[in-house]
Design a protein around this motif. Structure first.
Motif, short mmCIF file in Angstrom:
data_model
loop_
_atom_site.label_atom_id
_atom_site.label_comp_id
_atom_site.label_asym_id
_atom_site.label_seq_id
_atom_site.Cartn_x
_atom_site.Cartn_y
_atom_site.Cartn_z
N GLU A 6 0.81 -1.22 0.00
CA GLU A 6 0.00 0.00 0.00
C GLU A 6 0.85 1.27 0.00
OE1 GLU A 6 0.94 -0.76 4.28
OE2 GLU A 6 0.42 -2.03 2.58
N ALA A 7 2.12 1.16 0.32
CA ALA A 7 3.01 2.32 0.38
C ALA A 7 3.62 2.59 -0.99
CB ALA A 7 4.13 2.07 1.40
N ILE A 8 4.04 3.82 -1.20
CA ILE A 8 4.67 4.21 -2.46
C ILE A 8 6.12 3.76 -2.42
CG2 ILE A 8 5.31 6.14 -3.96
CD1 ILE A 8 2.89 7.66 -2.72
N TRP A 9 6.51 2.87 -3.32
CA TRP A 9 7.86 2.34 -3.37
C TRP A 9 8.45 2.38 -4.78
CZ3 TRP A 9 8.22 -1.44 -6.90
CH2 TRP A 9 7.03 -2.07 -7.25
N GLN A 10 7.63 2.62 -5.81
CA GLN A 10 8.08 2.55 -7.20
C GLN A 10 9.11 3.63 -7.48
OE1 GLN A 10 4.95 2.92 -6.13
NE2 GLN A 10 3.67 1.29 -6.95
N HIS A 11 10.21 3.25 -8.18
CA HIS A 11 11.32 4.19 -8.38
C HIS A 11 10.91 5.43 -9.16
CE1 HIS A 11 11.72 1.94 -12.19
NE2 HIS A 11 12.27 3.03 -12.65
N ASP A 12 9.96 5.32 -10.07
CA ASP A 12 9.54 6.49 -10.85
C ASP A 12 8.76 7.50 -10.01
OD1 ASP A 12 7.43 4.59 -10.74
OD2 ASP A 12 6.52 5.41 -12.55
N LYS A 13 8.30 7.08 -8.83
CA LYS A 13 7.61 7.99 -7.91
C LYS A 13 8.49 8.39 -6.74
CE LYS A 13 3.17 6.09 -9.17
NZ LYS A 13 2.16 5.13 -8.86
N VAL A 14 9.31 7.46 -6.26
CA VAL A 14 10.13 7.72 -5.08
C VAL A 14 11.32 8.61 -5.40
CG1 VAL A 14 11.54 6.66 -3.27
CG2 VAL A 14 9.39 5.60 -3.94
N LEU A 15 12.02 8.34 -6.51
CA LEU A 15 13.21 9.15 -6.83
C LEU A 15 12.88 10.64 -6.98
CD1 LEU A 15 15.19 6.78 -9.20
CD2 LEU A 15 15.87 7.58 -6.94
N PRO A 16 11.82 11.02 -7.71
CA PRO A 16 11.51 12.45 -7.77
C PRO A 16 11.18 13.04 -6.39
CG PRO A 16 10.39 11.29 -9.54
CD PRO A 16 10.99 10.24 -8.64
N TYR A 17 10.50 12.27 -5.55
CA TYR A 17 10.18 12.73 -4.20
C TYR A 17 11.45 12.97 -3.39
CZ TYR A 17 8.93 12.47 0.72
OH TYR A 17 8.83 12.74 2.07
N ILE A 18 12.38 12.00 -3.43
CA ILE A 18 13.63 12.12 -2.68
C ILE A 18 14.42 13.35 -3.16
CG2 ILE A 18 15.91 11.07 -2.28
CD1 ILE A 18 14.49 8.32 -2.46
N LEU A 19 14.48 13.54 -4.47
CA LEU A 19 15.32 14.59 -5.05
C LEU A 19 14.68 15.97 -5.01
CD1 LEU A 19 16.76 12.56 -8.03
CD2 LEU A 19 17.94 13.20 -5.93
N THR A 20 13.41 16.07 -4.66
CA THR A 20 12.75 17.38 -4.59
C THR A 20 12.22 17.64 -3.18
OG1 THR A 20 10.67 16.45 -5.45
CG2 THR A 20 12.16 17.46 -7.05
N SER A 21 11.06 17.13 -2.88
CA SER A 21 10.39 17.44 -1.60
C SER A 21 11.22 17.10 -0.38
CB SER A 21 9.05 16.71 -1.51
OG SER A 21 8.21 17.09 -2.55
N LEU A 22 11.73 15.87 -0.33
CA LEU A 22 12.50 15.46 0.84
C LEU A 22 13.80 16.25 0.96
CD1 LEU A 22 12.61 13.59 3.28
CD2 LEU A 22 13.72 11.89 1.82
N LYS A 23 14.49 16.42 -0.15
CA LYS A 23 15.73 17.21 -0.17
C LYS A 23 15.46 18.64 0.29
CE LYS A 23 19.18 18.93 -3.42
NZ LYS A 23 18.68 20.27 -3.58
N ASP A 24 14.36 19.23 -0.16
CA ASP A 24 14.01 20.59 0.24
C ASP A 24 13.73 20.69 1.74
OD1 ASP A 24 14.29 21.37 -2.39
OD2 ASP A 24 12.14 21.48 -2.80
N LYS A 25 13.03 19.68 2.30
CA LYS A 25 12.74 19.68 3.74
C LYS A 25 14.04 19.65 4.55
CE LYS A 25 8.27 17.33 3.72
NZ LYS A 25 7.55 16.11 4.11
N ILE A 26 14.97 18.80 4.13
CA ILE A 26 16.24 18.68 4.85
C ILE A 26 17.05 19.95 4.68
CG2 ILE A 26 18.42 17.40 5.00
CD1 ILE A 26 16.74 14.92 4.03
N SER A 27 17.03 20.53 3.49
CA SER A 27 17.78 21.76 3.21
C SER A 27 17.33 22.94 4.06
CB SER A 27 17.67 22.13 1.73
OG SER A 27 18.33 21.17 0.94
N GLU A 28 16.09 22.92 4.52
CA GLU A 28 15.61 23.97 5.41
C GLU A 28 16.30 23.90 6.77
OE1 GLU A 28 11.35 23.89 5.74
OE2 GLU A 28 11.07 24.14 3.58
#
Length: 124
Positions: free
Chosen positions: A7-29
């Motif tokens: 049920e969780a999002i694990w597919q690389h075409d969805k996870v990689l963009p998330y890691i490289l944008t949203s998650l990276k931005d949260k950590i960068s703050e």
């Protein structure tokens, strides 16, 4: 060993963009992001066999200016990933004992993906 959570999002075409944008931005703050790497199953298993990892979590290491405790709270609950945020010294020590693939700033995974598409692999 990680559990399968279909049920969780694990597919690389969805996870990689998330890691490289949203998650990276949260950590960068909080602290400067120097590198992002995947390890665990996705660091060891060749990309052409990632379909075997269906439903499995992503293990993500972020090398930052400083270590963040409880970094997992930054991850959107829909994404199936375990997050470590370490400083350079701890990150270097970690990488000595684990197989990692860098995805930021030098996306080694993108090079693998392009090579496999060129060789006829589509990820299915």
């Amino acid at each position: 060993m990680s559990q399968v959570k279909p049920e969780a999002i694990w597919q690389h075409d969805k996870v990689l963009p998330y890691i490289l944008t949203s998650l990276k931005d949260k950590i960068s703050e909080i602290t400067a992001v120097e590198k992002i790497m995947v390890f665990g199953s996705r660091g060891r298993v060749p990309l052409e066999k990632w379909s075997e990892l269906e439903g499995k979590d992503w293990d993500v290491l972020v090398q930052a200016k400083c270590k963040l405790k409880n970094a997992g709270v930054l991850v959107d609950k829909n994404y199936h990933l375990d997050l470590l945020v370490l400083d350079k010294e701890r990150s270097d020590d970690f990488c000595l004992n684990h197989t990692v693939i860098e995805i930021f700033p030098d996306n080694k995974l993108e090079a693998l993906t392009k090579k496999q598409k060129h060789d006829g692999y589509t990820g299915d």
